[in-house]
Design a protein around this motif. Structure first.
Motif, short mmCIF file in Angstrom:
data_model
loop_
_atom_site.label_atom_id
_atom_site.label_comp_id
_atom_site.label_asym_id
_atom_site.label_seq_id
_atom_site.Cartn_x
_atom_site.Cartn_y
_atom_site.Cartn_z
N LEU A 447 -16.82 16.67 4.77
CA LEU A 447 -18.23 15.95 4.97
C LEU A 447 -19.14 17.05 4.21
CD1 LEU A 447 -18.74 13.19 6.25
CD2 LEU A 447 -16.44 14.29 6.91
N ARG A 448 -19.97 16.25 3.43
CA ARG A 448 -21.19 17.31 2.91
C ARG A 448 -22.47 16.67 3.56
NH1 ARG A 448 -21.79 15.40 -3.33
NH2 ARG A 448 -22.19 13.42 -3.10
N GLU A 449 -23.52 17.47 3.44
CA GLU A 449 -24.92 17.23 4.16
C GLU A 449 -25.94 16.84 3.07
OE1 GLU A 449 -25.40 18.65 8.01
OE2 GLU A 449 -23.39 19.47 8.26
N ARG A 450 -26.56 16.01 3.02
CA ARG A 450 -27.82 15.92 2.08
C ARG A 450 -28.74 14.82 2.66
NH1 ARG A 450 -25.83 12.34 -3.36
NH2 ARG A 450 -25.85 10.39 -2.16
N GLY A 451 -29.15 15.21 4.04
CA GLY A 451 -29.98 14.49 4.80
C GLY A 451 -29.06 13.61 5.72
N THR A 452 -28.14 12.82 5.21
CA THR A 452 -27.01 12.26 5.93
C THR A 452 -25.74 13.06 5.81
OG1 THR A 452 -26.27 11.12 3.93
CG2 THR A 452 -27.96 9.96 5.58
N LEU A 453 -24.73 12.86 6.71
CA LEU A 453 -23.48 13.19 6.82
C LEU A 453 -22.36 12.27 6.08
CD1 LEU A 453 -22.24 15.64 8.15
CD2 LEU A 453 -21.73 14.14 10.17
N ARG A 454 -22.10 12.62 4.83
CA ARG A 454 -21.29 11.72 4.05
C ARG A 454 -20.16 12.45 3.36
NH1 ARG A 454 -24.00 8.19 -0.83
NH2 ARG A 454 -21.98 6.96 -1.47
N PRO A 455 -19.05 11.82 3.32
CA PRO A 455 -17.89 12.55 2.74
C PRO A 455 -18.07 12.88 1.34
CG PRO A 455 -17.14 10.50 3.79
CD PRO A 455 -18.75 10.61 3.90
N GLU A 456 -17.17 14.21 0.91
CA GLU A 456 -17.20 14.71 -0.31
C GLU A 456 -16.44 13.51 -1.13
OE1 GLU A 456 -18.53 17.13 -1.70
OE2 GLU A 456 -18.97 18.68 -0.23
N PRO A 457 -16.85 13.46 -2.22
CA PRO A 457 -16.43 12.33 -3.18
C PRO A 457 -14.65 12.43 -3.23
CG PRO A 457 -18.16 13.12 -4.33
CD PRO A 457 -17.96 14.11 -3.07
N PHE A 458 -13.83 11.53 -3.00
CA PHE A 458 -12.56 11.18 -3.01
C PHE A 458 -12.21 10.05 -3.74
CE2 PHE A 458 -13.78 9.19 0.80
CZ PHE A 458 -12.81 8.21 1.24
N GLU A 459 -10.78 9.97 -3.75
CA GLU A 459 -10.10 8.71 -4.50
C GLU A 459 -9.01 8.15 -3.73
OE1 GLU A 459 -8.72 9.58 -8.24
OE2 GLU A 459 -10.49 9.56 -9.40
N LEU A 460 -8.77 6.98 -3.78
CA LEU A 460 -7.67 6.20 -2.99
C LEU A 460 -7.01 5.31 -4.12
CD1 LEU A 460 -8.70 3.44 -2.12
CD2 LEU A 460 -9.77 4.59 -0.16
N THR A 461 -5.91 4.89 -3.92
CA THR A 461 -5.36 4.03 -4.89
C THR A 461 -5.39 2.37 -4.06
OG1 THR A 461 -2.96 4.15 -3.69
CG2 THR A 461 -3.75 5.11 -5.85
N ALA A 462 -5.70 1.41 -4.69
CA ALA A 462 -5.82 0.30 -4.13
C ALA A 462 -4.83 -0.78 -4.85
CB ALA A 462 -7.38 -0.38 -4.35
N ARG A 463 -3.56 -1.04 -4.26
CA ARG A 463 -2.63 -1.94 -4.71
C ARG A 463 -2.91 -3.34 -4.52
NH1 ARG A 463 2.12 -3.41 -3.32
NH2 ARG A 463 2.17 -2.13 -1.47
N GLY A 464 -3.34 -4.09 -5.40
CA GLY A 464 -3.40 -5.59 -4.89
C GLY A 464 -2.19 -6.22 -4.41
N ARG A 465 -2.35 -7.11 -3.31
CA ARG A 465 -1.54 -7.50 -2.28
C ARG A 465 -0.80 -9.12 -2.99
NH1 ARG A 465 -3.21 -9.08 2.47
NH2 ARG A 465 -1.18 -8.85 3.51
N SER A 466 -1.85 -9.59 -3.39
CA SER A 466 -1.30 -10.83 -4.25
C SER A 466 -2.71 -11.46 -5.29
CB SER A 466 -1.17 -12.05 -3.19
OG SER A 466 -2.43 -12.37 -2.70
N VAL A 467 -2.24 -12.29 -6.20
CA VAL A 467 -3.37 -12.77 -7.08
C VAL A 467 -4.22 -13.46 -6.16
CG1 VAL A 467 -3.76 -14.25 -8.89
CG2 VAL A 467 -1.72 -12.84 -8.79
N ALA A 468 -3.81 -14.34 -5.27
CA ALA A 468 -4.81 -15.10 -4.62
C ALA A 468 -5.75 -14.36 -3.34
CB ALA A 468 -4.05 -16.06 -3.57
N ALA A 469 -5.22 -13.21 -3.15
CA ALA A 469 -6.11 -12.24 -2.32
C ALA A 469 -7.26 -11.67 -3.04
CB ALA A 469 -5.19 -11.20 -1.59
N THR A 470 -7.24 -11.63 -4.41
CA THR A 470 -8.41 -10.99 -5.11
C THR A 470 -9.43 -12.13 -5.48
OG1 THR A 470 -7.20 -11.36 -7.54
CG2 THR A 470 -6.67 -9.05 -6.07
N ALA A 471 -9.27 -13.23 -5.17
CA ALA A 471 -10.17 -14.23 -5.60
C ALA A 471 -10.85 -14.60 -4.47
CB ALA A 471 -9.56 -15.55 -5.94
N GLY A 472 -12.41 -14.80 -4.86
CA GLY A 472 -13.24 -15.13 -3.84
C GLY A 472 -13.21 -16.55 -3.41
N ARG A 473 -13.84 -17.03 -2.27
CA ARG A 473 -13.86 -18.31 -1.83
C ARG A 473 -14.41 -19.03 -2.73
NH1 ARG A 473 -15.15 -19.40 4.35
NH2 ARG A 473 -13.15 -18.19 4.52
#
Length: 473
Positions: A447-473
């Motif tokens: 965590l870094r502090e700049r008035g708030t307590l907020r994580p240092e920038p990081f990355e994650l992977t987001a693997r799509g679960r299904s085509v349907a799951a990525t569409a809005g209602r």
């Protein structure tokens, strides 16, 4: 205890080791991670209340859960504007969080804006929030197997939510054509301003004065640019002449104070708009980043959140979001361990006996929520563990003296609490429904502090679960 009988003077409080005469506890200063350093001091032996002194200026830090609860008693203690919030006052002098409690504009703004956070208003904001969630899902789906930059994504998502839901404006921060130059500049200037407010508050005397003099002109330019950006946003609304708008900006421009019958002055509309853009995005972005880190580290939590989502839908209705109880527990645990606002100042209304020490009337103390919300005396032996189930209604009975104030306390507590929790619940639901989230490295949460307590920038992977799951209602 309110009696001052047998109470020790504040000079008798424990303090960090290696205090230097006259200069004070300079060895205990950490200008980049001040509250996290104070957490270590509390847990390292200084206890539930201690002092830090620099060149004669004494800071009283309250780190224990029970003492922090005592400081939350509005009959004995009040709110005082000190620290990074005071540094941010030049941006919005009479804003919701930067105004003095004695400022009549604070009460007027609170009364005018309260209907803007009622359930009926929240229902109207839901679709705007969902539109941002759709944009975020689309962007992450296009990333494929590449990592996604969580800090950038949450900054843009939370700014877009407050802009679309509260001000009826699309900042174009998810525009693939990259046409959001003004908004991108606003994000950069805001980041620099928050960093300046935090570091200048916690700087070493003398050295800090030199640094402030060198940084001051650039900080003032950033603040002027932030104000100009909001002035243009408000001018756009005036040009639209949308007098029937019932969002937050509409309320500020047209609603009257139920007590005085007056409308907010134009300058105060700017102050409140800036306040919501800053506080409305920074704290929620910090919460979402902590939440996404823990979700990516523990797929079981993703499954439990998915279990609260109707399987046949990708979007989420307002009512469906309100029923996601485990997700709220999960968010509460993120807020307990890593509150975006890691502490707040309180001032004694009368002489107070605080942990056996006399705090005279008019003396301020800093309630270190980051430590108090981890205090094993009120949260049990596993207080340092991440466990969303501790917020189950049955489990909470084991912690009758718990301290949990991530939104502040008293009449100056965060007016946007319901807005932020609904937004965060919706975002997490949409993301875990659409993706399997995984961390890209073994680096722990920092965590870094700049008035708030907020994580240092990081990355994650987001693997799509299904085509349907990525569409809005």
């Amino acid at each position: 205890m309110k009696s001052s009988d047998a109470a020790l003077p504040l000079e008798a409080l424990p303090h960090p080791p290696r205090r230097i005469p006259i200069i004070g506890d300079v060895a205990s200063v950490d200008r980049r991670r001040p509250t996290q350093h104070e957490l270590k001091l509390a847990q390292g032996g200084l206890g539930p209340i201690f002092q830090r002194k620099l060149l004669g200026t004494q800071l009283i830090i309250v780190a224990g859960g029970r003492l922090s609860t005592q400081c939350s008693d509005e009959t004995a203690w009040g709110r005082v504007l000190l620290g990074p919030l005071a540094k941010l006052r030049p941006i919005a002098p009479h804003g919701m969080f930067t105004a003095s409690s004695k400022d009549p504009l604070w009460g007027q703004a609170r009364r005018v804006l309260t209907p803007g956070f009622a359930q009926a208003a929240m229902r109207t904001y839901h679709d705007a929030m969902a539109s941002v969630a759709d944009d975020l899902v689309t962007e992450w789906a296009s990333a494929g197997s590449a990592g996604v930059a969580v800090h950038s994504a949450m900054t843009r998502a939370t700014l877009e939510v407050i802009a679309r839901a509260g001000f009826g404006r699309d900042l174009r921060l998810f525009d693939p054509a990259g046409t959001a130059d003004d908004s991108d500049r606003f994000v950069r200037e805001l980041g620099r301003t928050l960093q300046w407010a935090s570091e200048s508050t916690n700087d070493v005397p003398l050295i800090g004065h030199v640094r402030a003099a060198l940084r001051g002109p650039a900080a003032r330019r950033d603040i002027a640019s932030l104000q100009q950006y909001v002035d243009e946003l408000i001018a756009d609304r005036h040009r639209e002449n949308s007098s029937e708008a019932t969002d937050l900006l509409g309320l500020m421009l047209t609603a009257t104070d139920p007590e005085t019958g007056a409308r907010l002055p134009a300058a105060n509309v700017r102050d409140q708009t800036l306040t919501f853009l800053i506080a409305g995005h920074e704290t929620t972005a910090a919460l979402l980043e902590v939440a996404l880190f823990h979700l990516a580290e523990n797929p079981d939590y993703q499954d439990r959140i998915r279990g609260e989502i109707p399987s046949q839908t990708a979007g989420l209705s307002y009512d469906e979001v309100t029923k996601m109880r485990f997700t709220r527990q999960f968010l509460n645990e993120c807020l307990r361990l890593w509150p975006p606002a890691p502490g707040f100042f309180r001032i004694a209304r009368t002489d107070q006996n605080l942990g056996g020490y006399l705090v005279p009337a008019g003396r301020a103390v800093f309630v270190l929520a980051l430590a108090a919300q981890r205090d094993p005396e009120v949260w049990g032996a596993t207080a340092e563990d991440f466990d969303p189930d501790r917020f189950d209604s049955t489990a909470l009975r084991a912690f009758p003296d718990r301290f949990f104030q991530p939104w502040g306390t008293g009449p100056r507590s965060c007016i946007g609490r319901a807005f932020a929790l609904h937004e965060a619940t919706l975002m997490l639901g949409r993301l875990v429904h659409a993706f399997d989230l995984r961390t890209t490295s073994a680096t722990p949460l920092t965590l870094r502090e700049r008035g708030t307590l907020r994580p240092e920038p990081f990355e994650l992977t987001a693997r799509g679960r299904s085509v349907a799951a990525t569409a809005g209602r």
